[in-house]
Design an enzyme around this catalytic site. Sequence first.
Site, PDB file in Angstrom:
ATOM      1  CG  ASP A 482      21.616   0.998   2.701  1.00 38.63           C
ATOM      2  OD1 ASP A 482      21.839   1.302   3.883  1.00 38.63           O
ATOM      3  OD2 ASP A 482      20.956  -0.013   2.373  1.00 38.63           O
ATOM      4  CG  ASP A 552      17.153  -2.205   7.571  1.00 38.89           C
ATOM      5  OD1 ASP A 552      16.660  -1.439   6.738  1.00 38.89           O
ATOM      6  OD2 ASP A 552      18.287  -2.705   7.451  1.00 38.89           O
TER       7      ASP A 552
END
Length: 732
Positions: A482, A552
């Site tokens: 990430d 997301d």
Amino acid sequence: MANQLITFDEATQSFHLKNNSISYVMSVEEGNVLSHIYFGKKINHYSGFFKYPRLDRGFSGNLPTSLDRTYSKDTLPQEFSGNNTGDYRVPAVIIKSESGARTTDFRYVSYEIINGKPSIKGLPHSYVIDENEAQTLIIKMEDATLNATIELSYTIYANRSVIARHTTINNNSTAAFDIEKLASLQVDLPKQNMEVISLPGAHVRERQIERQLVKHGVTQFESRRGSSSHFMNPFIALANPNTTEFQGDVIGFQLVYSGNHQFTLERDYQDQTRVVIGINEYNFDWQLKPQEVFETPEVLMVYSDKGLNGMSDTYAKLLRERVARGRYQYAERPIVINNWEATYFEFDEKKIQGILDQAAPLGVEMFVLDDGWFGHRDDDNSSLGDWFEHANKLKGGLRDIANRVHDKKMKFGLWFEPEMISEESQLYREHPDYALQVPNRGKTPSRNQYVLDFSRQEIVNNIFNQMTKILDAVDIDYIKWDMNRNMSEVYSMAYAAEQQGEISHRYILGLYDLMNRLTTRYPKILFEGCSGGGGRFDAGVLYYMPQSWTSDNTDAFARLKIQYGTSLAFPISSMTAHVSAVPNHQTGRSTSLKMRGDVAMSGVFGYELNLGEMEDGEKSEVVNQITFYKKYRQLLQYGDFTRLKSPFESNYTAWQFTSPEKDIAILFRYTGLAEAQAEFTTTQMANLNPEMIYENVTTGVAYGGDELMNIGLYDTLQKGDFTSEVTILKAK
Ligand code: DGJ
């Protein structure tokens, strides 16, 4: 020996790169200026005599060595334009020499043709596995005053409509100079009235297709955020106004790079369009010492005369087959359950066990433990940089979790955010200088975290060592990598003042070095890229990690646009997509489990919700989804993908997966808002064999391939918002 894909005609001084579908033509003009002639559909025989007409145009000056007032670099279509020498359009290269002059003028010197494709040191790039599948033309250009040479590299694949380009510069002089800009590519397209398609977006709203006329002046698509970003993907396409998904000419440009990028278009006063692409010149200044070399990232140019779907198909195959690498390049990707939206930071071994107990019987194949397992991270305010286990969260630790997962015959995945540091961390207490920062200035926080200075080898090594300690001790099958903020205060404590303009690019080189070392050392681990969803969804990351978290935003309806836009330039096998809970955590919208499944299945499939909160009926629906996905996974991950109806244009979205043999196709159709007394709509399929008969596996009705592509199928009118329909057609 490869077929001759590249030829140089001495008599007309022209280069022709040609395969079965495309041609790229250039020629050496008077004064050794390299001019662009053509990029497009294959030309069987090129005369060599297509020369830019000569005309004396006011305020467009001439070459210093010539008295010919009809010849000007300001109007000539070129391959690599310099600065401050009479071409007033956007330059491809700006160098500041010792004297302070920012004048560059590179002229053609020689060429070389080689079989295959050389690699680019330290940077991701497309490759060949057999020397015969491509040829590379390297054109040497020189600026004699600077005593520097530039090599323009053009690779043409024998069987793809692709030209891969990048640039190398050598400083042959005895003095250092500053590269203030060095493009990977310039191409001057003589076509008029072109439209540009780009992929702007935002966090949780990535890659929204935008299309506009290229008007006079400069149009720019770029990122200055230190990463390729959610906000502007490093991709554009130039199309004719009448180009559609299925018809018409289009040229795609995709930069294989994860940092600051700049795509500049300039429509000049003669209606030609210059395209200049590369590392963003913003905050960029690279000091090149004598005898040093600098290589740019690569641009993948694709030409299609079959509309946008044709371009996307070429990109999908190129990225899948000749950019992605490793054990998972063609492997079926496991169905995942990720704990992020189920637990966020609040988990312990009991909760994890609960997830495993729920997931395994449903057929889920991998559990991913997301953010929160390390340092003392209980929220997003601490511990980045401390890649050791959280002492109080998981009794028994990661090894125990890995065993529990493997006992269920599932794979175990783990989340990292290797490039970041929290002030509240052991790493920061010991090495406050590890964060990017400008002396005597505050650091701009974002998610209360800072970016590690990956331009420094010792910092990259520190993270490498911490990560390998975990990876050597725990049996891990997958890593989610990430990156949750963009860069600011880009400055390194370890570099001299005159090198500070190098830091953003050096960061990316450090990042690629880390990715390279980890992926090489752990070939059995499947790596997934992520940056707050799809904030670094680019071909650079894909070279190391064959898949990335697309967004997301897990809302099925919002995902239609995100996935549709992403598919313009990337293969489906690179796009991960999860079914999450409703109301959706990002939009608050509720969609049916069917709709959520049908959208997520059009990617690399998984779940990200609390299975314990599902009713039995929903669980059996999940079992059906998983069974379906496993059955058709090969087709859904690696089949040919065709966009049929755009969510950017109407209430309806449709796309299709087809096997290479065209003997099976799956059609997905989605409707947004329901309407009373709605019109009947149809969907025409594509990419089928017109001669074949296809049977709808549910109804048994047999249709001609030509019928499905021309008459099509009526869409089912369903009650309620956000509905979907899946149709499987098999050749009889
Ligand atoms: C952003 C990612 O995109 C999410 O999936 C999740 O991993 C969070 N970060 C964790 O902080």
